[in-house]
Design an enzyme around this catalytic site. Structure first.
Site, mmCIF file in Angstrom:
data_model
loop_
_atom_site.group_PDB
_atom_site.id
_atom_site.type_symbol
_atom_site.label_atom_id
_atom_site.label_comp_id
_atom_site.label_asym_id
_atom_site.label_seq_id
_atom_site.Cartn_x
_atom_site.Cartn_y
_atom_site.Cartn_z
ATOM 1 N N HIS A 167 30.107 -33.237 105.221
ATOM 2 C CA HIS A 167 31.149 -32.250 104.971
ATOM 3 C C HIS A 167 32.165 -32.721 103.941
ATOM 4 C CE1 HIS A 167 29.556 -31.076 108.912
ATOM 5 N NE2 HIS A 167 29.939 -29.850 108.605
ATOM 6 N N GLU A 226 23.214 -18.978 105.680
ATOM 7 C CA GLU A 226 23.715 -18.897 104.308
ATOM 8 C C GLU A 226 22.710 -18.269 103.353
ATOM 9 O OE1 GLU A 226 24.119 -21.373 106.344
ATOM 10 O OE2 GLU A 226 26.266 -21.832 106.403
#
Length: 206
Positions: free
Chosen positions: A117, A48
């Protein structure tokens, strides 16, 4: 629709994200776009920070990247790039350079998501100088504000609650914009004020 129309309107707009070019298209939001816009809807490897830096560098050439994180948690790995580079780009270069980037991040709990998550970290980003932070509720606002965010010269961070994807709403077919940074009054009264964002707007209305 907002992504498709923005990609059509400006060839310098592109989308990247883990699974953005896949058959399900990140909860359906990028579905079939890769076929319509070859080379402009890109899968993102699990790096990322690197991809955020590359996207920021592309803005120097006039590009307007849209980075999609299927979970806001993934953006933590790019916080240095986002907070110390993207958000400060305009200030570091005395306004001569801009960072017209959009980050779409999905928040909220769901089945089997687990502790890494299912976080909602929008408060973090609201405290970062240089970012514009959005949390829409209706599909009408989502489309209009996403289009406006893509056209904006500032980096815009959008948080989308996973429970809102199935909520239906009337949405104009044409390309339209909704100004950023203006609260919307959905119900008027005289006794109390309730301020809410994202999915909690629906709960507040109930």
């Amino acid at each position: 629709e907002a992504l498709a129309q923005s990609l059509q309107a400006n060839e310098l707009v592109y989308v990247q994200g883990l699974g953005a070019d896949g058959p399900t298209g990140i909860f359906g939001t990028t579905k079939n776009l890769a076929a319509k816009f070859p080379g402009r809807v890109l899968d993102m490897p699990s790096s990322e920070a690197a991809m955020t830096g590359i996207a920021l560098g592309s803005t120097v050439l006039g590009f307007r990247p849209i980075i999609v994180h299927m979970r806001v948690d993934f953006s933590i790995l790019a916080m240095d790039q986002m907070v110390n580079q993207v958000a400060k780009w305009h200030f570091m270069y005395g306004g001569k350079l801009r960072a017209p980037m959009v980050f779409r991040m999905i928040v909220g709990r769901g089945w089997g998501q687990g502790p890494q998550h299912s976080q909602s970290l929008q408060a973090w980003f609201a405290h970062i100088p240089g970012f514009k932070v959005l949390m829409q509720t209706t599909a009408h606002d989502v489309k209009g504000m996403l289009v406006a965010a893509i056209k904006d010269d500032a980096p815009v961070v959008i948080f989308e609650h996973r429970w809102l994807y199935d909520v239906e709403d009337e949405v104009p077919t044409e390309l339209y914009e909704i100004p950023l940074g203006i609260a919307k009054t959905l119900c008027e009264g005289i006794n109390i004020t309730i301020a809410a964002t994202s999915y909690m707007v629906l709960e507040a209305l109930k």
